[in-house]
Motif scaffolding. Structure first.
Motif, PDB file in Angstrom:
ATOM      1  N   GLY A   1     -60.053  99.226 -15.111  1.00 17.86           N
ATOM      2  CA  GLY A   1     -59.290 100.479 -15.047  1.00 17.86           C
ATOM      3  C   GLY A   1     -57.809 100.208 -14.827  1.00 17.86           C
ATOM      4  N   GLN A   2     -57.522  99.253 -13.966  1.00 22.94           N
ATOM      5  CA  GLN A   2     -56.127  98.874 -13.737  1.00 22.94           C
ATOM      6  C   GLN A   2     -55.499  98.356 -15.033  1.00 22.94           C
ATOM      7  OE1 GLN A   2     -55.432  95.588 -11.005  1.00 22.94           O
ATOM      8  NE2 GLN A   2     -53.411  96.397 -10.477  1.00 22.94           N
ATOM      9  N   MET A   3     -56.226  97.526 -15.757  1.00 26.33           N
ATOM     10  CA  MET A   3     -55.706  96.990 -17.020  1.00 26.33           C
ATOM     11  C   MET A   3     -55.507  98.102 -18.055  1.00 26.33           C
ATOM     12  SD  MET A   3     -55.165  93.839 -16.498  1.00 26.33           S
ATOM     13  CE  MET A   3     -55.570  92.780 -15.114  1.00 26.33           C
ATOM     14  N   GLN A   4     -56.380  99.108 -18.052  1.00 27.58           N
ATOM     15  CA  GLN A   4     -56.210 100.233 -18.974  1.00 27.58           C
ATOM     16  C   GLN A   4     -54.954 101.028 -18.639  1.00 27.58           C
ATOM     17  OE1 GLN A   4     -59.997 102.244 -18.645  1.00 27.58           O
ATOM     18  NE2 GLN A   4     -60.850 101.114 -20.372  1.00 27.58           N
ATOM     19  N   LEU A   5     -54.673 101.169 -17.357  1.00 28.92           N
ATOM     20  CA  LEU A   5     -53.438 101.846 -16.962  1.00 28.92           C
ATOM     21  C   LEU A   5     -52.216 101.042 -17.387  1.00 28.92           C
ATOM     22  CD1 LEU A   5     -54.467 103.213 -13.466  1.00 28.92           C
ATOM     23  CD2 LEU A   5     -53.936 104.563 -15.515  1.00 28.92           C
ATOM     24  N   TYR A   6     -52.274  99.717 -17.189  1.00 33.42           N
ATOM     25  CA  TYR A   6     -51.188  98.867 -17.687  1.00 33.42           C
ATOM     26  C   TYR A   6     -50.969  99.123 -19.178  1.00 33.42           C
ATOM     27  CZ  TYR A   6     -50.769  95.445 -13.789  1.00 33.42           C
ATOM     28  OH  TYR A   6     -50.528  94.819 -12.599  1.00 33.42           O
ATOM     29  N   ALA A   7     -52.042  99.070 -19.938  1.00 33.68           N
ATOM     30  CA  ALA A   7     -51.946  99.232 -21.392  1.00 33.68           C
ATOM     31  C   ALA A   7     -51.367 100.595 -21.760  1.00 33.68           C
ATOM     32  CB  ALA A   7     -53.317  99.037 -22.039  1.00 33.68           C
ATOM     33  N   HIS A   8     -51.771 101.617 -21.045  1.00 30.85           N
ATOM     34  CA  HIS A   8     -51.271 102.963 -21.350  1.00 30.85           C
ATOM     35  C   HIS A   8     -49.755 103.041 -21.154  1.00 30.85           C
ATOM     36  CE1 HIS A   8     -50.961 107.287 -21.617  1.00 30.85           C
ATOM     37  NE2 HIS A   8     -50.296 107.259 -20.473  1.00 30.85           N
ATOM     38  N   TYR A   9     -49.287 102.642 -19.990  1.00 30.17           N
ATOM     39  CA  TYR A   9     -47.849 102.748 -19.702  1.00 30.17           C
ATOM     40  C   TYR A   9     -47.023 101.768 -20.527  1.00 30.17           C
ATOM     41  CZ  TYR A   9     -49.331 105.908 -16.089  1.00 30.17           C
ATOM     42  OH  TYR A   9     -49.898 106.971 -15.427  1.00 30.17           O
ATOM     43  N   LEU A  10     -47.577 100.594 -20.788  1.00 34.95           N
ATOM     44  CA  LEU A  10     -46.888  99.667 -21.687  1.00 34.95           C
ATOM     45  C   LEU A  10     -46.806 100.249 -23.093  1.00 34.95           C
ATOM     46  CD1 LEU A  10     -48.340  96.246 -20.530  1.00 34.95           C
ATOM     47  CD2 LEU A  10     -45.922  96.914 -20.504  1.00 34.95           C
ATOM     48  N   GLY A  11     -47.828 100.983 -23.499  1.00 32.29           N
ATOM     49  CA  GLY A  11     -47.818 101.638 -24.808  1.00 32.29           C
ATOM     50  C   GLY A  11     -46.720 102.681 -24.915  1.00 32.29           C
ATOM     51  N   VAL A  12     -46.544 103.465 -23.866  1.00 35.71           N
ATOM     52  CA  VAL A  12     -45.472 104.472 -23.846  1.00 35.71           C
ATOM     53  C   VAL A  12     -44.118 103.781 -23.976  1.00 35.71           C
ATOM     54  CG1 VAL A  12     -44.282 106.193 -22.416  1.00 35.71           C
ATOM     55  CG2 VAL A  12     -46.792 106.163 -22.502  1.00 35.71           C
ATOM     56  N   LEU A  13     -43.899 102.767 -23.154  1.00 37.00           N
ATOM     57  CA  LEU A  13     -42.619 102.047 -23.162  1.00 37.00           C
ATOM     58  C   LEU A  13     -42.428 101.256 -24.456  1.00 37.00           C
ATOM     59  CD1 LEU A  13     -42.788 100.873 -19.462  1.00 37.00           C
ATOM     60  CD2 LEU A  13     -41.198 102.579 -20.394  1.00 37.00           C
TER      61      LEU A  13
ATOM     62  N   VAL B   1     -48.929 100.720 -10.516  1.00 37.83           N
ATOM     63  CA  VAL B   1     -50.162 100.030 -10.903  1.00 37.83           C
ATOM     64  C   VAL B   1     -50.051  98.533 -10.581  1.00 37.83           C
ATOM     65  CG1 VAL B   1     -51.641  99.393 -12.858  1.00 37.83           C
ATOM     66  CG2 VAL B   1     -50.778 101.732 -12.658  1.00 37.83           C
ATOM     67  N   ALA B   2     -48.910  97.948 -10.858  1.00 31.80           N
ATOM     68  CA  ALA B   2     -48.701  96.519 -10.584  1.00 31.80           C
ATOM     69  C   ALA B   2     -48.694  96.233  -9.085  1.00 31.80           C
ATOM     70  CB  ALA B   2     -47.395  96.047 -11.210  1.00 31.80           C
ATOM     71  N   SER B   3     -48.430  97.238  -8.285  1.00 32.34           N
ATOM     72  CA  SER B   3     -48.359  97.058  -6.834  1.00 32.34           C
ATOM     73  C   SER B   3     -49.701  97.212  -6.142  1.00 32.34           C
ATOM     74  CB  SER B   3     -47.359  98.060  -6.250  1.00 32.34           C
ATOM     75  OG  SER B   3     -46.064  97.819  -6.797  1.00 32.34           O
ATOM     76  N   ILE B   4     -50.731  97.591  -6.879  1.00 31.65           N
ATOM     77  CA  ILE B   4     -52.072  97.727  -6.302  1.00 31.65           C
ATOM     78  C   ILE B   4     -52.578  96.347  -5.896  1.00 31.65           C
ATOM     79  CG2 ILE B   4     -54.485  98.269  -6.840  1.00 31.65           C
ATOM     80  CD1 ILE B   4     -53.406 100.446  -8.757  1.00 31.65           C
ATOM     81  N   SER B   5     -53.103  96.246  -4.696  1.00 32.09           N
ATOM     82  CA  SER B   5     -53.665  94.975  -4.246  1.00 32.09           C
ATOM     83  C   SER B   5     -54.907  94.649  -5.060  1.00 32.09           C
ATOM     84  CB  SER B   5     -54.033  95.046  -2.765  1.00 32.09           C
ATOM     85  OG  SER B   5     -54.752  93.883  -2.396  1.00 32.09           O
ATOM     86  N   GLY B   6     -54.938  93.466  -5.602  1.00 35.70           N
ATOM     87  CA  GLY B   6     -56.088  93.021  -6.369  1.00 35.70           C
ATOM     88  C   GLY B   6     -57.052  92.172  -5.550  1.00 35.70           C
ATOM     89  N   ALA B   7     -56.852  92.103  -4.255  1.00 35.32           N
ATOM     90  CA  ALA B   7     -57.648  91.210  -3.402  1.00 35.32           C
ATOM     91  C   ALA B   7     -59.149  91.440  -3.527  1.00 35.32           C
ATOM     92  CB  ALA B   7     -57.208  91.357  -1.951  1.00 35.32           C
TER      93      ALA B   7
END
Length: 152
Positions: free
Chosen positions: A35-47, A72-78
């Motif tokens: 889900g995090q990667m999908q959010l990355y892809a979405h916002y990267l797509g807009v930009l 999204v990039a600031s979410i802890s992935g721990a």
């Protein structure tokens, strides 16, 4: 005899529940990180659409996408990367087992993504050229991790 059978059945049920929890935990972690990667892809797509000229540059929309990307990039992935959640251990993921062999490198690459996202958040709403300049670094940081740690 009945008491031993009951004890054995209880032990087996407890072990099965433990395995089920572990499987559920791993499946949940994989779903969350995807889900995090999908959010990355979405916002990267807009930009990226603005950077390539496929979408008209809009400073407000670019800033909103960049700010969201940084969040999204600031979410802890721990908790998103438990041992045993690689593509060789479970289906439904492209994460290579090498992640857990090189976790320090993965952490450094993750920090680079966060830094690039912060730079994009600074640049995106300024003007199209600033957005374009920040896009290369951002894409490069994402690609560096994917090339090393994502399977096909």
């Amino acid at each position: 005899m009945a008491k031993r059978l009951l004890t054995s059945l209880t032990l087996m049920a407890t072990m099965a529940a433990g395995a089920s929890f572990a499987d559920g935990h791993i499946a949940g972690a994989i779903k969350a990180r995807q889900g995090q990667m999908q959010l990355y892809a979405h916002y990267l797509g807009v930009l990226g659409g603005m950077a390539r000229g496929n979408t008209e540059y809009n400073a407000e929309a670019a800033q909103a996408a960049a700010d969201s990307l940084l969040a999204v990039a600031s979410i802890s992935g721990a908790t998103l990367w438990p041992q045993g959640s690689d593509m060789d251990s479970v289906e439904g993921t492209r994460a290579k087992a090498a992640i857990w062999e090189n976790f320090a490198d993965v952490g450094a690459k993750s920090m680079a993504v966060t830094t690039a996202a912060a730079n994009m958040a600074t640049a995106a709403g300024t003007d199209l050229e600033s957005l374009r300049a920040a896009m290369g670094d951002l894409g490069g940081t994402c690609g560096a991790c994917h090339k090393a740690y994502r399977g096909r």
